[in-house]
Design a protein around this motif. Sequence first.
Motif, PDB file in Angstrom:
ATOM      1  N   MET A 359     -36.691  27.645  89.620  1.00 34.63           N
ATOM      2  CA  MET A 359     -36.640  27.536  88.157  1.00 34.63           C
ATOM      3  C   MET A 359     -37.433  28.675  87.508  1.00 34.63           C
ATOM      4  O   MET A 359     -36.933  29.380  86.622  1.00 34.63           O
ATOM      5  N   PHE A 360     -38.654  28.866  87.962  1.00 37.07           N
ATOM      6  CA  PHE A 360     -39.498  29.915  87.388  1.00 37.07           C
ATOM      7  C   PHE A 360     -38.974  31.309  87.751  1.00 37.07           C
ATOM      8  O   PHE A 360     -39.056  32.237  86.947  1.00 37.07           O
ATOM      9  N   ALA A 361     -38.440  31.450  88.966  1.00 35.82           N
ATOM     10  CA  ALA A 361     -37.887  32.743  89.387  1.00 35.82           C
ATOM     11  C   ALA A 361     -36.717  33.147  88.483  1.00 35.82           C
ATOM     12  O   ALA A 361     -36.557  34.326  88.152  1.00 35.82           O
ATOM     13  N   LEU A 362     -35.923  32.174  88.075  1.00 41.68           N
ATOM     14  CA  LEU A 362     -34.791  32.459  87.190  1.00 41.68           C
ATOM     15  C   LEU A 362     -35.265  32.969  85.828  1.00 41.68           C
ATOM     16  O   LEU A 362     -34.629  33.845  85.230  1.00 41.68           O
ATOM     17  N   MET A 363     -36.385  32.433  85.341  1.00 44.63           N
ATOM     18  CA  MET A 363     -36.906  32.924  84.064  1.00 44.63           C
ATOM     19  C   MET A 363     -37.430  34.357  84.213  1.00 44.63           C
ATOM     20  O   MET A 363     -37.310  35.163  83.278  1.00 44.63           O
ATOM     21  N   VAL A 364     -37.974  34.686  85.376  1.00 46.31           N
ATOM     22  CA  VAL A 364     -38.383  36.064  85.648  1.00 46.31           C
ATOM     23  C   VAL A 364     -37.155  36.979  85.659  1.00 46.31           C
ATOM     24  O   VAL A 364     -37.177  38.094  85.117  1.00 46.31           O
ATOM     25  N   VAL A 365     -36.066  36.502  86.250  1.00 48.52           N
ATOM     26  CA  VAL A 365     -34.805  37.257  86.255  1.00 48.52           C
ATOM     27  C   VAL A 365     -34.326  37.504  84.829  1.00 48.52           C
ATOM     28  O   VAL A 365     -33.866  38.607  84.489  1.00 48.52           O
ATOM     29  N   ALA A 366     -34.429  36.470  83.975  1.00 45.54           N
ATOM     30  CA  ALA A 366     -34.026  36.610  82.570  1.00 45.54           C
ATOM     31  C   ALA A 366     -34.854  37.701  81.887  1.00 45.54           C
ATOM     32  O   ALA A 366     -34.320  38.518  81.122  1.00 45.54           O
ATOM     33  N   PHE A 367     -36.158  37.717  82.167  1.00 47.32           N
ATOM     34  CA  PHE A 367     -37.041  38.731  81.572  1.00 47.32           C
ATOM     35  C   PHE A 367     -36.661  40.131  82.034  1.00 47.32           C
ATOM     36  O   PHE A 367     -36.502  41.049  81.219  1.00 47.32           O
ATOM     37  N   TRP A 384     -26.240  43.177  81.195  1.00 47.30           N
ATOM     38  CA  TRP A 384     -27.634  42.736  81.345  1.00 47.30           C
ATOM     39  C   TRP A 384     -27.908  41.510  80.468  1.00 47.30           C
ATOM     40  O   TRP A 384     -28.597  40.580  80.897  1.00 47.30           O
ATOM     41  N   ILE A 385     -27.366  41.505  79.248  1.00 46.13           N
ATOM     42  CA  ILE A 385     -27.561  40.356  78.356  1.00 46.13           C
ATOM     43  C   ILE A 385     -26.915  39.109  78.951  1.00 46.13           C
ATOM     44  O   ILE A 385     -27.511  38.024  78.950  1.00 46.13           O
ATOM     45  N   MET A 386     -25.699  39.256  79.472  1.00 47.55           N
ATOM     46  CA  MET A 386     -25.007  38.101  80.061  1.00 47.55           C
ATOM     47  C   MET A 386     -25.753  37.582  81.289  1.00 47.55           C
ATOM     48  O   MET A 386     -25.831  36.375  81.521  1.00 47.55           O
ATOM     49  N   LEU A 387     -26.345  38.498  82.061  1.00 46.18           N
ATOM     50  CA  LEU A 387     -27.134  38.089  83.229  1.00 46.18           C
ATOM     51  C   LEU A 387     -28.379  37.318  82.784  1.00 46.18           C
ATOM     52  O   LEU A 387     -28.729  36.276  83.373  1.00 46.18           O
ATOM     53  N   ALA A 388     -29.040  37.812  81.722  1.00 44.42           N
ATOM     54  CA  ALA A 388     -30.224  37.119  81.202  1.00 44.42           C
ATOM     55  C   ALA A 388     -29.860  35.747  80.651  1.00 44.42           C
ATOM     56  O   ALA A 388     -30.577  34.756  80.888  1.00 44.42           O
ATOM     57  N   GLN A 389     -28.753  35.664  79.922  1.00 45.39           N
ATOM     58  CA  GLN A 389     -28.301  34.373  79.383  1.00 45.39           C
ATOM     59  C   GLN A 389     -28.002  33.390  80.516  1.00 45.39           C
ATOM     60  O   GLN A 389     -28.369  32.209  80.440  1.00 45.39           O
ATOM     61  N   SER A 390     -27.352  33.871  81.564  1.00 47.33           N
ATOM     62  CA  SER A 390     -27.004  33.009  82.703  1.00 47.33           C
ATOM     63  C   SER A 390     -28.251  32.501  83.416  1.00 47.33           C
ATOM     64  O   SER A 390     -28.330  31.325  83.809  1.00 47.33           O
ATOM     65  N   ALA A 391     -29.235  33.392  83.591  1.00 44.55           N
ATOM     66  CA  ALA A 391     -30.478  32.989  84.255  1.00 44.55           C
ATOM     67  C   ALA A 391     -31.232  31.957  83.414  1.00 44.55           C
ATOM     68  O   ALA A 391     -31.797  30.989  83.944  1.00 44.55           O
ATOM     69  N   TRP A 392     -31.250  32.150  82.082  1.00 44.57           N
ATOM     70  CA  TRP A 392     -31.887  31.190  81.171  1.00 44.57           C
ATOM     71  C   TRP A 392     -31.230  29.819  81.308  1.00 44.57           C
ATOM     72  O   TRP A 392     -31.914  28.800  81.476  1.00 44.57           O
ATOM     73  N   ILE A 393     -29.912  29.782  81.231  1.00 42.84           N
ATOM     74  CA  ILE A 393     -29.180  28.512  81.321  1.00 42.84           C
ATOM     75  C   ILE A 393     -29.424  27.849  82.665  1.00 42.84           C
ATOM     76  O   ILE A 393     -29.658  26.634  82.740  1.00 42.84           O
ATOM     77  N   ALA A 394     -29.383  28.634  83.745  1.00 38.89           N
ATOM     78  CA  ALA A 394     -29.608  28.072  85.087  1.00 38.89           C
ATOM     79  C   ALA A 394     -31.013  27.506  85.223  1.00 38.89           C
ATOM     80  O   ALA A 394     -31.216  26.441  85.837  1.00 38.89           O
ATOM     81  N   CYS A 395     -32.006  28.190  84.658  1.00 38.96           N
ATOM     82  CA  CYS A 395     -33.392  27.707  84.703  1.00 38.96           C
ATOM     83  C   CYS A 395     -33.507  26.329  84.059  1.00 38.96           C
ATOM     84  O   CYS A 395     -34.076  25.398  84.645  1.00 38.96           O
TER      85      CYS A 395
END
Length: 417
Positions: A359-367, A384-395
């Motif tokens: 969960m926390f790793a995904l937020m790091v990915v979003a950052f 990059w924006i879509m990747l950040a959005q996806s990581a946020w949602i997954a977290c």
Amino acid sequence: MQSINLPSKLPSSPHPILNLSFRIFFSAGALFAIITMALWAFVFTGHTDIDAQTLNPLYWHGHEMIYGYALAIVAGFLLTAVKTWTGVMMPHGYKLLGIFVCWLLARLSWVGFGLGITVAGSSAALLYAAAVFDLLFIGTMAFVIFRAVLQVKQYKQMGILAKLALLTVGNALCYWGIISANMTLTKVGVYLGFYLIIGLVLTIGRRVVPFFIERGLSVPNAQGETEVVTVRNNKAQDIASLLFFFAFFITDMFYPNKYLLTISALGVAVVNIVRLIGWYHRGIWQKPLLWSLYIAFLGMCVSFVLYALQPWLGYNHSIAVHGLSISGIGMMTVAMMARVSLGHTGRSIHQPPKIVNAMFALMVVAFVSRVFLPLIDMSHYLLWIMLAQSAWIACFALFCISYLPILARPRPDGLFG
């Protein structure tokens, strides 16, 4: 001999999720973080009928991240923490439900506007309704916190109370800008709310992060030995951080002078990096509920450095804004919710769900995706924006899977809370 009057009736609520505010607001906030980010992905790519003439879609997104998601988590935390700080019982049961419903109706109105739904031929009518419920939510939350603090004369909490009052003003400015078709006023309201939330995170984080580190590490090891961990903090750092942040906040919002912005932003970064050095202990890397808070604070420091460099290097201002929002609002709130949800439901903070590392790793990915990758390669900005959005949602999806059952169940020890 002084007699002690015990309460005649123990607190109760119709469902455990209404016992204390953190339960319902953390649950709803996490679900809303998924919904609003998914909807933003469609709005951002032009796949909804949002009325851009009434409200700039960027401010739709900013408002709901701040006054929707972040303020829900602030409400859950403060309405729970103030009970601990003051000993005054906070709203629970149907009273808590009433505060929550105001938040919920406002969010549904904003979601409807984002989808392009109209009422009586106007999508703006949804935002007018949202204004009523949003201000009722913030006003009621602020009132019960003010009342509890003043009841026990804990005037040291006045800084937090002042920020709540200003958040109410900021949200009112957003709505007044929409009603008067003054997008500049709405922008001021959005940024005022954003920086007030960051100010709250810095204030509350200064209190709870070192406390959590000390509590989380001062436990017996496998040999039964207990190392008492004490981390450094001092008043001078608190004052310096507050003054630099206030100067930064005023400069970035109202007086865009690159010299003042650089000095003030670097000041905030340096003071809090020194603070992080004083908080450091090698044992935090064995505790996801601790390293996540530490990384969130570090991400905020990096973001302030990005603010300081932006006028000189020329990259987009939104990169620094999103760095601060993902670390200071996203990562910090997820880490706080993960820890508070265990401690206040009578569960061990030393045995969090195993999924929290992911969960926390995904937020790091979003950052990294939203901040660093655009700095390196702007040609794939949308990716990059879509990747950040996806990581946020997954977290937040992982948070909901692991924590919603905890938040919806009674405490294992049978206590109210």
